[in-house]
Design a protein around this motif. Structure first.
Motif, PDB file in Angstrom:
ATOM      1  N   TYR A  58       0.819  -1.217   0.000  1.00 11.93           N
ATOM      2  CA  TYR A  58       0.000   0.000   0.000  1.00 11.93           C
ATOM      3  C   TYR A  58       0.854   1.269   0.000  1.00 11.93           C
ATOM      4  N   GLU A  59       1.990   1.228   0.715  1.00  7.98           N
ATOM      5  CA  GLU A  59       2.761   2.466   0.867  1.00  7.98           C
ATOM      6  C   GLU A  59       3.805   2.661  -0.231  1.00  7.98           C
ATOM      7  N   GLU A  60       4.289   1.560  -0.815  1.00  8.13           N
ATOM      8  CA  GLU A  60       5.419   1.708  -1.756  1.00  8.13           C
ATOM      9  C   GLU A  60       5.156   1.111  -3.135  1.00  8.13           C
ATOM     10  N   ARG A  61       4.457  -0.029  -3.178  1.00 10.15           N
ATOM     11  CA  ARG A  61       4.425  -0.765  -4.441  1.00 10.15           C
ATOM     12  C   ARG A  61       3.198  -0.452  -5.301  1.00 10.15           C
ATOM     13  N   MET A  62       2.173   0.152  -4.701  1.00 10.22           N
ATOM     14  CA  MET A  62       0.909   0.280  -5.416  1.00 10.22           C
ATOM     15  C   MET A  62       0.854   1.549  -6.278  1.00 10.22           C
ATOM     16  N   PRO A  63       0.769   1.399  -7.593  1.00 11.71           N
ATOM     17  CA  PRO A  63       0.658   2.603  -8.428  1.00 11.71           C
ATOM     18  C   PRO A  63      -0.711   3.261  -8.253  1.00 11.71           C
ATOM     19  N   GLU A  64      -0.782   4.550  -8.601  1.00  9.98           N
ATOM     20  CA  GLU A  64      -2.020   5.309  -8.395  1.00  9.98           C
ATOM     21  C   GLU A  64      -3.204   4.690  -9.150  1.00  9.98           C
ATOM     22  N   ALA A  65      -2.926   4.128 -10.344  1.00 11.86           N
ATOM     23  CA  ALA A  65      -4.019   3.531 -11.136  1.00 11.86           C
ATOM     24  C   ALA A  65      -4.695   2.395 -10.376  1.00 11.86           C
ATOM     25  N   TRP A  66      -3.967   1.792  -9.482  1.00 16.36           N
ATOM     26  CA  TRP A  66      -4.502   0.708  -8.653  1.00 16.36           C
ATOM     27  C   TRP A  66      -5.132   1.298  -7.387  1.00 16.36           C
ATOM     28  N   ALA A  67      -4.395   2.177  -6.741  1.00 17.47           N
ATOM     29  CA  ALA A  67      -4.857   2.753  -5.467  1.00 17.47           C
ATOM     30  C   ALA A  67      -6.216   3.433  -5.627  1.00 17.47           C
ATOM     31  N   GLU A  68      -6.431   4.092  -6.775  1.00 19.95           N
ATOM     32  CA  GLU A  68      -7.689   4.837  -6.953  1.00 19.95           C
ATOM     33  C   GLU A  68      -8.898   3.890  -6.968  1.00 19.95           C
ATOM     34  N   LEU A  69      -8.651   2.634  -7.345  1.00 15.46           N
ATOM     35  CA  LEU A  69      -9.745   1.661  -7.356  1.00 15.46           C
ATOM     36  C   LEU A  69     -10.035   1.109  -5.959  1.00 15.46           C
ATOM     37  N   LEU A  70      -8.998   1.043  -5.138  1.00 17.24           N
ATOM     38  CA  LEU A  70      -9.175   0.435  -3.814  1.00 17.24           C
ATOM     39  C   LEU A  70      -9.725   1.420  -2.793  1.00 17.24           C
ATOM     40  N   ARG A  71      -9.490   2.732  -3.014  1.00 15.35           N
ATOM     41  CA  ARG A  71      -9.949   3.720  -2.032  1.00 15.35           C
ATOM     42  C   ARG A  71     -11.437   3.564  -1.717  1.00 15.35           C
ATOM     43  N   PRO A  72     -12.311   3.479  -2.739  1.00 17.72           N
ATOM     44  CA  PRO A  72     -13.737   3.336  -2.403  1.00 17.72           C
ATOM     45  C   PRO A  72     -14.088   2.015  -1.719  1.00 17.72           C
TER      46      PRO A  72
END
Ligand code: IYR
Length: 220
Positions: free
Chosen positions: A92-106
């Protein structure tokens, strides 16, 4: 034909088939993945039955290349949780690109995996990459990822039908699970699934599922 037996098949009226199909959809529509589990104990026999249901899944060359590692030992669950959280924190803090993180936030996911220690059972599903041949040599398994994926789906359906919840958690990389559970080298973990009752105040994201048009293409 040698080695074959007649198929046991119970024919039904189409009206009955339709009624069952609709009931099945209604039942499956209520399946949700929640992160909030109760610690209320779940009888071991329910897990045994769910695993046996899952193991009716079709598999490449009928090798059934899966091992369900089933953990209720609190200390072991704690160690699994700590190792999973350490990997997930990095994800979550280092390996996850924004394109992925934006999907997990919701979906509200994060590196905290409280469900591993709260739920009475944690199941780690391993894929067997090799099999022992009759001649004592090791041979490959075939379509093992697909096979284990199908078995996982059937496990989830069985749990849902018996009134239990699970969450498909994929800590990555997952090598620590083989070590902690002392599984042989030819097995690799695919999924970690806490199993239990939902917490009384369990929440789920307000998701919509795709409709039939969006998930199918018909060629009649
Ligand atoms: N493996 C992580 C991240 C994660 C990835 C997807 I794609 C999800 O749908 C949910 C979580 C985890 O299990 O938290």
């Amino acid at each position: 034909m040698n080695g074959f037996i007649p198929l046991e098949y119970n024919p039904m009226e189409e009206s009955q088939m339709l009624a069952i199909a609709k009931q099945c959809l209604v039942e499956m529509e209520t399946r949700r993945t929640t992160r909030h589990f109760s610690s209320k104990p779940v009888p071991k026999e329910l897990l045994e039955l769910a695993i046996q249901c899952a193991s009716t899944a079709p598999s490449g060359a009928h090798l059934q290349p899966w091992t369900f590692a089933v953990i209720s030992n609190q200390e072991l669950k704690q160690r699994i949780r700590e190792a999973a959280e350490a990997e997930e924190r990095r994800t979550y803090e280092e390996r996850m690109p924004e394109a992925w993180a934006e999907l997990l936030r919701p979906l509200g996911t994060d590196h905290v995996k409280e469900h591993i220690t709260t739920a009475p059972w944690t199941v780690v599903l391993f894929k067997q990459n090799k099999r022992l041949r009759d001649n004592g040599e090791w041979g490959p398994t075939y379509y093992a990822t697909e096979s284990v994926g199908i078995a996982a789906g059937m496990f989830i359906v069985a749990l849902h039908r018996m009134g239990l919840c699970t969450l498909t958690h994929t800590p990555s990389p997952m090598g620590f699970l083989r070590e902690l559970l002392q599984r042989p080298e030819h097995e690799s973990a695919l999924l970690l699934m806490p199993v239990g009752y939902p917490a009384e105040d369990a929440m789920v994201p307000d998701l919509k599922r795709k409709n039939l048009n969006e998930i199918s293409a018909w060629y009649e």
